[in-house]
Design a protein around this motif. Structure first.
Motif, PDB file in Angstrom:
ATOM      1  N   LEU A 163       2.069  15.408 -12.959  1.00 37.55           N
ATOM      2  CA  LEU A 163       0.971  16.094 -13.642  1.00 37.55           C
ATOM      3  C   LEU A 163       0.914  17.570 -13.239  1.00 37.55           C
ATOM      4  O   LEU A 163       0.673  18.446 -14.087  1.00 37.55           O
ATOM      5  N   LEU A 164       1.126  17.842 -11.971  1.00 39.48           N
ATOM      6  CA  LEU A 164       1.125  19.232 -11.514  1.00 39.48           C
ATOM      7  C   LEU A 164       2.274  20.019 -12.132  1.00 39.48           C
ATOM      8  O   LEU A 164       2.111  21.191 -12.506  1.00 39.48           O
ATOM      9  N   TYR A 169       1.466   6.862  -6.680  1.00 43.56           N
ATOM     10  CA  TYR A 169       0.348   7.785  -6.949  1.00 43.56           C
ATOM     11  C   TYR A 169       0.763   9.237  -6.716  1.00 43.56           C
ATOM     12  O   TYR A 169       0.480  10.127  -7.523  1.00 43.56           O
ATOM     13  N   GLN A 170       1.475   9.484  -5.602  1.00 47.89           N
ATOM     14  CA  GLN A 170       1.943  10.838  -5.304  1.00 47.89           C
ATOM     15  C   GLN A 170       2.937  11.336  -6.351  1.00 47.89           C
ATOM     16  O   GLN A 170       2.916  12.512  -6.734  1.00 47.89           O
ATOM     17  N   GLU A 171       3.804  10.453  -6.814  1.00 48.37           N
ATOM     18  CA  GLU A 171       4.775  10.845  -7.842  1.00 48.37           C
ATOM     19  C   GLU A 171       4.067  11.206  -9.145  1.00 48.37           C
ATOM     20  O   GLU A 171       4.464  12.146  -9.833  1.00 48.37           O
ATOM     21  N   GLY A 208       0.814  -1.207   0.000  1.00 49.44           N
ATOM     22  CA  GLY A 208       0.000   0.000   0.000  1.00 49.44           C
ATOM     23  C   GLY A 208       0.847   1.256   0.000  1.00 49.44           C
ATOM     24  O   GLY A 208       0.521   2.241  -0.672  1.00 49.44           O
ATOM     25  N   ARG A 209       1.956   1.248   0.740  1.00 47.53           N
ATOM     26  CA  ARG A 209       2.839   2.410   0.770  1.00 47.53           C
ATOM     27  C   ARG A 209       3.478   2.637  -0.603  1.00 47.53           C
ATOM     28  O   ARG A 209       3.582   3.778  -1.061  1.00 47.53           O
ATOM     29  N   ALA A 210       3.921   1.548  -1.257  1.00 43.68           N
ATOM     30  CA  ALA A 210       4.522   1.679  -2.588  1.00 43.68           C
ATOM     31  C   ALA A 210       3.512   2.237  -3.583  1.00 43.68           C
ATOM     32  O   ALA A 210       3.838   3.098  -4.414  1.00 43.68           O
ATOM     33  N   SER A 211       2.259   1.749  -3.489  1.00 39.66           N
ATOM     34  CA  SER A 211       1.214   2.240  -4.394  1.00 39.66           C
ATOM     35  C   SER A 211       0.919   3.715  -4.151  1.00 39.66           C
ATOM     36  O   SER A 211       0.759   4.496  -5.092  1.00 39.66           O
ATOM     37  N   TYR A 212       0.884   4.100  -2.890  1.00 38.53           N
ATOM     38  CA  TYR A 212       0.603   5.499  -2.564  1.00 38.53           C
ATOM     39  C   TYR A 212       1.765   6.398  -3.015  1.00 38.53           C
ATOM     40  O   TYR A 212       1.538   7.503  -3.519  1.00 38.53           O
ATOM     41  N   THR A 213       2.998   5.915  -2.856  1.00 41.04           N
ATOM     42  CA  THR A 213       4.154   6.686  -3.304  1.00 41.04           C
ATOM     43  C   THR A 213       4.122   6.904  -4.812  1.00 41.04           C
ATOM     44  O   THR A 213       4.387   8.011  -5.302  1.00 41.04           O
TER      45      THR A 213
END
Length: 278
Positions: A222-223, A215-217, A208-213
């Motif tokens: 995109l930003l 996603y944040q990247e 879950g942490r790897a997936s969230y990382t």
């Protein structure tokens, strides 16, 4: 008559010496299973602990109210500690997985621990404890700290499907103590029984942490891309405004351009200015 007086004086001296000896002999204050820490107004804290069975005589005790003897029970202090909570950022990482896993934990331990004699001297010297009740409070805090370290250890060593041992070995206890702070120097943890242990799945947590990382990247990329596009648009708008200001100055300088502006649109004029390099 002189002989009687002589023996009487000798007897008085013996009695006086016995009283002096008894008053200064502080070991009798320390019973088996206890340790004494002596503190006096004249000499301060006595750095050596007073152990039962040792012969210790101190002249400071001959002065009334001069000496305070702190006597502590050094038998193992037993307490039960419960550690519970959630892994850091559990809610964020849980949202990345389906089905949503539980990253909470709860560990209940029965702990036996005791300070050594030198540690008691240090605790009295730093004004942390003066009697058994304060020592027990201090030991209870150390037990809670050990329980927190033990919970971390169990979560790293055992998964949700593993069988957690009912008691920790001396090697496991030593490993946990070694990772704790200086407060545990001079404290012996003798027995640790695991009453119950509910542990999270660390492999799912890491997933879950790897997936969230990731996603944040992706969001950050995109930003950054959006910011670059907006920066280009703003730069183009700034350039257009600068050209318009320049055109206004040219109109003031060359009135004949006013007729040109009446014949063509402002867009065509700006395009002509860009083409001419104005």
């Amino acid at each position: 008559m002189k002989i009687k007086r002589f023996f009487f004086n000798v007897l008085l001296l013996i009695i006086f010496a016995a009283v002096v000896f008894f008053v200064g002999w502080i070991t009798f204050l320390v019973k088996p299973g206890t340790v004494g820490v002596m503190e006096s107004k004249t000499s301060g804290l006595y750095e050596q602990p007073v152990l039962p069975g040792q012969f210790v005589w101190r002249w400071e005790r001959l002065l009334p109210t001069n000496v305070t003897m702190h006597v502590f029970n050094v038998s193992a202090f037993e307490t039960t500690s419960v550690v519970s909570g959630e892994l850091p950022s559990a809610a964020l990482y849980r949202a990345q997985l389906d089905p949503s896993p539980d990253f909470s934990y709860r560990v209940e331990l029965k702990i036996s621990l005791a300070p050594d004699a030198e540690k008691l001297v240090s605790l009295v010297k730093t004004h942390l404890v003066v009697d058994d009740s304060e020592l027990n409070l201090w030991l209870h805090k150390r037990a809670d700290e050990f329980a927190a370290g033990c919970a971390d250890y169990l979560m790293k060593q055992y998964s949700t499907d593993s069988v957690v041992p009912k008691a920790l070995s001396s090697a496991q206890i030593a490993q946990i103590v070694s990772e704790l702070g200086p407060d545990f120097k001079g404290v012996t943890v003798s027995d640790v029984a695991v009453v119950s242990a509910v542990l999270p799945d660390l492999s799912l947590y890491e997933k879950g942490r790897a997936s969230y990382t990731a996603y944040q990247e992706r969001i950050a990329a995109l930003l950054l891309e959006k910011a670059s596009d907006q920066a280009a648009t703003l730069a183009e708008e700034d350039r257009t405004m600068a050209q318009l200001e320049r055109f206004g100055q040219l109109l003031s300088k060359y009135p004949q351009l006013e007729e040109l502006s009446k014949q063509g649109g402002i867009t065509d004029i700006i395009a002509a200015l860009r083409k001419s390099g104005i």
